[in-house]
Motif scaffolding. Structure first.
Motif, PDB file in Angstrom:
ATOM      1  N   LYS A 232       3.926  -2.044   6.815  1.00  0.00           N
ATOM      2  CA  LYS A 232       4.870  -3.054   7.286  1.00  0.00           C
ATOM      3  C   LYS A 232       6.296  -2.638   6.946  1.00  0.00           C
ATOM      4  O   LYS A 232       7.238  -3.014   7.625  1.00  0.00           O
ATOM      5  CB  LYS A 232       4.576  -4.396   6.607  1.00  0.00           C
ATOM      6  CG  LYS A 232       3.272  -5.044   7.022  1.00  0.00           C
ATOM      7  CD  LYS A 232       3.081  -6.327   6.211  1.00  0.00           C
ATOM      8  CE  LYS A 232       1.772  -7.028   6.537  1.00  0.00           C
ATOM      9  NZ  LYS A 232       1.439  -8.005   5.459  1.00  0.00           N
TER      10      LYS A 232
ATOM     11  N   GLN B  49      -5.046  -1.345   6.359  1.00  0.00           N
ATOM     12  CA  GLN B  49      -4.388  -2.485   7.017  1.00  0.00           C
ATOM     13  C   GLN B  49      -5.233  -3.744   6.898  1.00  0.00           C
ATOM     14  O   GLN B  49      -4.722  -4.837   6.675  1.00  0.00           O
ATOM     15  CB  GLN B  49      -4.150  -2.170   8.499  1.00  0.00           C
ATOM     16  CG  GLN B  49      -3.052  -1.159   8.730  1.00  0.00           C
ATOM     17  CD  GLN B  49      -2.885  -0.836  10.210  1.00  0.00           C
ATOM     18  OE1 GLN B  49      -3.843  -0.459  10.888  1.00  0.00           O
ATOM     19  NE2 GLN B  49      -1.675  -0.968  10.724  1.00  0.00           N
ATOM     20  N   LYS B  50      -6.554  -3.572   7.038  1.00  0.00           N
ATOM     21  CA  LYS B  50      -7.466  -4.717   6.940  1.00  0.00           C
ATOM     22  C   LYS B  50      -7.408  -5.310   5.519  1.00  0.00           C
ATOM     23  O   LYS B  50      -7.318  -6.529   5.352  1.00  0.00           O
ATOM     24  CB  LYS B  50      -8.881  -4.254   7.296  1.00  0.00           C
ATOM     25  CG  LYS B  50      -9.934  -5.333   7.164  1.00  0.00           C
ATOM     26  CD  LYS B  50     -11.314  -4.809   7.583  1.00  0.00           C
ATOM     27  CE  LYS B  50     -12.390  -5.557   6.870  1.00  0.00           C
ATOM     28  NZ  LYS B  50     -13.260  -4.904   5.975  1.00  0.00           N
TER      29      LYS B  50
ATOM     30  N   ASN C 127      -4.991  -5.144   3.451  1.00  0.00           N
ATOM     31  CA  ASN C 127      -3.695  -5.809   3.314  1.00  0.00           C
ATOM     32  C   ASN C 127      -3.712  -7.170   4.013  1.00  0.00           C
ATOM     33  O   ASN C 127      -3.206  -8.162   3.470  1.00  0.00           O
ATOM     34  CB  ASN C 127      -2.592  -4.915   3.872  1.00  0.00           C
ATOM     35  CG  ASN C 127      -1.239  -5.592   3.856  1.00  0.00           C
ATOM     36  OD1 ASN C 127      -0.688  -5.917   4.902  1.00  0.00           O
ATOM     37  ND2 ASN C 127      -0.712  -5.855   2.668  1.00  0.00           N
ATOM     38  N   ALA C 128      -4.341  -7.220   5.202  1.00  0.00           N
ATOM     39  CA  ALA C 128      -4.431  -8.492   5.931  1.00  0.00           C
ATOM     40  C   ALA C 128      -5.231  -9.511   5.124  1.00  0.00           C
ATOM     41  O   ALA C 128      -5.011 -10.718   5.236  1.00  0.00           O
ATOM     42  CB  ALA C 128      -5.067  -8.263   7.299  1.00  0.00           C
ATOM     43  N   GLU C 129      -6.153  -9.013   4.291  1.00  0.00           N
ATOM     44  CA  GLU C 129      -6.956  -9.913   3.445  1.00  0.00           C
ATOM     45  C   GLU C 129      -6.241 -10.267   2.148  1.00  0.00           C
ATOM     46  O   GLU C 129      -6.812 -10.935   1.290  1.00  0.00           O
ATOM     47  CB  GLU C 129      -8.321  -9.266   3.150  1.00  0.00           C
ATOM     48  CG  GLU C 129      -9.218  -9.175   4.379  1.00  0.00           C
ATOM     49  CD  GLU C 129     -10.444  -8.284   4.197  1.00  0.00           C
ATOM     50  OE1 GLU C 129     -11.189  -8.113   5.163  1.00  0.00           O
ATOM     51  OE2 GLU C 129     -10.638  -7.734   3.089  1.00  0.00           O
TER      52      GLU C 129
ATOM     53  N   SER D 232      -6.574   2.125   9.203  1.00  0.00           N
ATOM     54  CA  SER D 232      -6.784   0.764   9.714  1.00  0.00           C
ATOM     55  C   SER D 232      -7.570  -0.023   8.685  1.00  0.00           C
ATOM     56  O   SER D 232      -7.452  -1.244   8.573  1.00  0.00           O
ATOM     57  CB  SER D 232      -7.472   0.773  11.081  1.00  0.00           C
ATOM     58  OG  SER D 232      -8.686   1.440  11.009  1.00  0.00           O
TER      59      SER D 232
END
Ligand SMILES: Nc1ncnc2c1ncn2[C@@H]1O[C@H](COP(=O)(O)OP(=O)(O)OP(=O)(O)O)[C@@H](O)[C@H]1O
Ligand SMILES: [Mg+2]
Length: 251
Positions: A211, A188-189, A191-193, A185
């Motif tokens: 993704k 994922q964070k 990547n979200a940034e 996770s």
């Protein structure tokens, strides 16, 4: 548009006596900025070989590889080392932290090779440790941290150089499933940034957190698409039997 990663018809062939082993057998693949791609496949399918080429640790037998628009498929060792330092952040299964250096020094180390001044190194390393929530542990030795924390230090080390791509090879392989999910996770964070992440794993339950999934079999891409598509986690036939056996045993 120019792709961040562009593999075109990549072959990696090992000559073993009379037989030629096609570890990669004509792989074409592009990754754009901001993607989160999991490369999956059974043991021997070519994942590590692909990782070594994408990570500029090895060169293909034939085919071309462009990283950030630069042809890296024919570079010599020194040129590869330079581009690795500039563009790639590595996360390994076994963390690869140096036991005698504290957390901060471990994160600073690649920046030393990149030629940054001592104050720049400290500043960047601390910012990176802050990002993974471990600034307060900066004086600890790796042995004074949990496995999950050690992996977060290795993530901080990968981030410190401001890489264009984060390459993670089985990053959860040495962790229990809960800590593994935490590390995931965390990716994922990032990547979200905005960070681009390429994750290598043999574990479907890990891969579906990306993704996009690229599935290798016998050195070829047999699936490339949305991680939520049920097709993404369809196992090659020989595996289905093994999985059914497991379920029967569990029941
Ligand atoms: N240095 C080498 N010399 C000869 N054959 C090799 C070499 N490296 C890999 N291979 C072969 O290439 C194929 C792909 O290997 P690779 O290590 O990429 O698989 P993998 O998907 O990473 O497997 P695993 O999940 O077990 O790590 C295998 O058949 C392997 O035996
Ligand atoms: Mg491997």
């Amino acid at each position: 548009m120019e792709h961040l990663i562009e593999l075109r018809d990549i072959y990696k062939i090992y000559q073993m006596g009379d037989t030629a082993v096609h570890a990669l057998d004509g792989v074409s693949l592009t990754v754009d900025e901001g993607e989160f791609v999991a490369i999956v496949g059974q043991s021997g399918s070519g994942k590590s070989t692909a990782m070594n080429i994408i990570g500029c640790l090895d060169v293909p037998t034939s085919g071309t590889y462009h990283l950030g628009g630069v042809d890296v498929s024919t570079m010599d060792d020194d040129q590869q080392a330079e581009i690795r330092n500039k563009m790639l952040g590595f996360i390994f299964q076994q963390y690869n932290l140096i036991p005698k250096l504290n957390v901060l020094e471990n994160v600073e180390l690649p920046l030393l090779y990149a030629g940054l001044s001592a104050s720049e190194r400290r500043e960047r390393a601390m910012a990176s440790l802050q990002r993974v929530g471990l600034a307060d542990k900066c004086k600890n030795l790796p042995s004074q941290l949990s496995g999950g924390q050690q992996q977060r230090v290795s993530i901080a080390r990968a981030l410190a150089g401001n890489p264009s791509v984060i390459l993670a090879d089985e990053p959860t392989g040495a962790l229990d499933s809960r800590t593994g999910r935490e590390v995931l996770s965390f990716l994922q964070k990032l990547n979200a940034e905005g960070d681009t992440v390429v994750l290598i794993t043999h574990d479907n339950s890990i891969a579906v957190k990306a993704k996009r999934i690229v599935r290798l079999q016998d050195g070829r891409v047999i699936y490339d698409g949305d991680a939520r598509d049920p097709q993404a986690v369809v196992q090659p036939e020989e595996d289905v039997g093994a999985e059914l056996d497991g379920e029967v045993l569990d029941a």
